[in-house]
Design an enzyme around this catalytic site. Structure first.
Site, mmCIF file in Angstrom:
data_model
loop_
_atom_site.group_PDB
_atom_site.id
_atom_site.type_symbol
_atom_site.label_atom_id
_atom_site.label_comp_id
_atom_site.label_asym_id
_atom_site.label_seq_id
_atom_site.Cartn_x
_atom_site.Cartn_y
_atom_site.Cartn_z
ATOM 1 N N LYS B 79 0.899 -1.153 -0.021
ATOM 2 C CA LYS B 79 -0.052 -0.047 -0.054
ATOM 3 C C LYS B 79 0.873 1.305 0.070
ATOM 4 C CE LYS B 79 -3.917 1.796 2.760
ATOM 5 N NZ LYS B 79 -4.918 1.627 3.760
ATOM 6 N N SER B 154 -9.920 1.641 2.576
ATOM 7 C CA SER B 154 -8.882 2.332 1.576
ATOM 8 C C SER B 154 -7.715 1.410 1.080
ATOM 9 C CB SER B 154 -8.218 3.467 2.716
ATOM 10 O OG SER B 154 -7.336 2.834 3.395
ATOM 11 N N SER B 178 -10.006 -0.460 6.644
ATOM 12 C CA SER B 178 -9.467 -0.577 5.505
ATOM 13 C C SER B 178 -8.694 -1.826 4.927
ATOM 14 C CB SER B 178 -8.603 0.715 5.761
ATOM 15 O OG SER B 178 -9.188 1.840 5.275
#
Lengths: 97, 495
Positions: B79, B154, B178
């Site tokens: 990420k 996310s 997330s």
């Protein structure tokens, strides 16, 4: 109404966000809706309940003050928008009246 | 598709260690897959230029007889809020476009040492705020089950990359759901470890008391392997827990729930829950009973206040954490004559709508005059939620719920409706507020739209291993019933 457009403009100034008029028109009603929703926490009977800022109950930790390797000036300045003499160059902070 | 990209991380690590395949071949297969599908998925913001070279180093180590590490030769997608030397780190934000961190996060350093090949940086909602990746400044990622749907967020780029076979493993972070929500809506596995079990050093902060890095994978065992490799005490993170990593890999191999006490959270059903989600959730519960678990229903009466409390606590921390983005030392700088004007213009130009909403909301909640009614009250609710968990875990070993009230939603549907977006994390937020561990594992497809549903399992602080016992048992039983892993039914990609 939980929050007015003027209050949002004030909070944006405090937050150093130069919101345009269009952004204020767009964000202010949304924030009003969000604040009305989060205000539900006020329904909870919580007298005498201690607040939690951090779930796992850790306390401050210390380490010995020993020198370790650190960033070189070139590494530290790599992302600088502007630099001069191995320093971050920034716009003037004090404005003459 | 090269079959190396359909292997699990466990299989790949064993094959590389055993010399059946080289790390270079594994990496090349995944880079080719990325090349083939990225035009459809948009999971990556950056693909590592040095991935092939790193893989060759692993092969050289093997040739020299040196140990490879538990993830030797296994590609991992990262990420884009983990600081990585040699790759940009943007957090999905315009304000950090092109920024290269001068230091490495503890977790990515550990993964490199474990032999993993960091294959690229994945798309995300800006600064991890969102449930769809639509808040990325670089365009949304697409769900491999149906490209017109969101992959959750996310950590949506990480989930989409794993579900599209672009990487067997990915790193995410979970502040309100997330990792678990994107894992659920992409039909894969995702874990939020116990807060403090995985280091935040070098992970760009969103809400520091809630942020928890964790793994995403296509199998429960793979998630456990990444969980173990990334975890453990880190002196560089003062909130890191100095305790042994729970035995998550052993638990995933044990995969046994006989005699386990499982509680269904009564508050997480009813209005707002998609019928097909509840159908699959109820089936998963029946499955657990058939495997010997003792299932009861448990009320956690303050959980319904978790979302309002979260949307006071998280934005308050955001308003403080994002204050560092001021255009002075790094990141976007707008041109203006004074420092203050430069800051205000840089932040307005660099942040997207959701970041701005939360900064203003947090500034409001922390204002004198409102502090006690909002932030202070939310902190008391946080205590009550922890007490609900403590009471529940006196009666049961784990709690279960759906991972998200609905399946994935169409791109655009909730993009400008913050409250509707926030509802995606209804079931996941309590574990962030309480700091305990939780996982999402696939439990089937919703009959009405054929999209994946996740089973959410919550365990006490530092009992992360229980998640993997339950997760692996559910996975084995479902895959035996279906005859294949759920993800093989995903047909959204044309390659």
């Amino acid at each position: 109404m939980a929050i007015t457009r003027d209050e949002v403009a004030h909070l944006a100034r405090l937050s150093r966000l130069a919101l345009s008029d269009e952004e204020l028109d767009h964000l202010a009603p949304q924030l009003d809706q969000i604040i009305s929703s989060v205000a539900q926490v006020q329904e909870v009977a919580a007298e005498g309940i201690p607040p939690t800022s951090h779930a796992t109950g850790l306390t401050n930790v210390f380490r010995d003050d020993e020198p370790v390797a650190c960033l070189s000036p070139a590494e530290a300045l790599f992302g600088a928008p502007a630099e001069e003499l191995q320093r971050f160059k920034v716009p003037r902070i004090l404005v003459e009246e | 598709m090269n079959e190396l990209t359909t292997k699990t991380a466990a299989e790949l690590a064993a094959a590389v260690a055993g010399g059946e395949v080289s790390a270079a071949e594994v990496t090349a297969a995944h880079l080719a897959r990325i090349e083939a599908v990225e035009g459809q998925v948009n999971a990556f913001l950056h693909v590592a230029a040095d991935a092939a070279a790193r893989a060759s180093e692993i092969d050289a180590r093997r040739a020299a007889g040196a140990p490879l590490g538990p993830l030797g030769g296994v590609p991992v997608a990262v990420k884009d809020l983990f600081a990585t030397v040699g790759m940009p780190t943007t957090c999905g934000s315009r304000i950090l476009e092109g920024w290269h961190p001068p230091y490495e996060s503890t977790i990515t350093r550990r993964l490199r040492e474990a032999g993993a090949i960091l294959i690229g940086k994945t798309n995300m909602d800006e600064f991890a705020m969102g449930s769809s990746t639509e808040n990325s400044a670089y365009g949304p990622s697409h769900n491999p089950w149906d490209l017109s749907f969101v992959p959750g967020g996310s950590s949506g780029g990480s989930a989409a990359a794993v579900a599209a076979y672009e990487a067997p493993l990915a790193l995410g972070t979970d502040t309100g759901g997330s990792i678990r929500e994107p894992a659920a809506v992409c039909g894969i596995v995702g874990t939020k470890p116990t807060y403090g079990g995985s280091s935040r050093y070098g992970v760009v902060a969103f809400a520091s008391s809630l942020d928890t890095p964790g793994p995403l994978a296509r199998s429960v065992l793979d998630a456990a392997l990444l969980h173990e490799a990334m975890s453990g005490h880190d002196p560089m993170d003062s909130t890191s827990i100095d305790a042994p990593v729970p035995p998550v890999v052993a638990a995933a191999r044990q995969a046994d729930v006989a005699g386990m006490r499982i509680g269904i959270v009564s508050e997480f059903s009813g209005e707002g829950y998609q019928p097909g989600v509840m159908t699959r959730f109820n089936e998963a519960v029946e499955l657990l009973e058939s495997l010997g678990a003792k299932v009861t229903e448990i009320s956690c009466r303050h959980f319904k206040y978790a979302m309002p409390a979260y949307y006071l606590i998280a934005p308050s921390e955001v308003s403080s954490n994002l204050a560092r983005f001021d255009g002075m030392r790094y990141g976007l700088r707008a041109s203006a004559s004074s420092a203050e004007e430069t800051m205000s213009l840089s932040r307005d130009a660099g942040f997207g709508d959701e970041a701005k909403r939360r900064i203003v909301l947090g500034t409001y909640a922390l204002s004198s005059g409102y502090y006690d009614a909002y932030y202070g009250k939310a902190q008391q609710v946080r205590t009550l939620i922890i007490r609900d968990f403590d009471a529940a875990f006196e009666q049961v070993d784990v709690l279960v719920s759906p991972s998200s009230p609905t399946t994935a939603f169409p791109i655009g549907e909730r993009a400008d409706d913050p409250i509707a977006m926030y509802l995606a994390d209804l079931c996941t937020i309590p574990s962030n507020l309480a700091g305990n561990a939780a996982i999402s594992v696939p439990c089937g497809l919703a009959p009405e739209n054929g999209l994946p549903v996740g089973l959410h399992v919550m365990a006490p602080v530092l009992a992360d291993d229980r998640l993997y016992r339950v997760g692996a048992a559910v996975e084995a039983a479902f895959e035996s019933r279906w005859g294949h892993p759920l993800l093989t039914e995903a047909k959204g990609l044309s390659a």
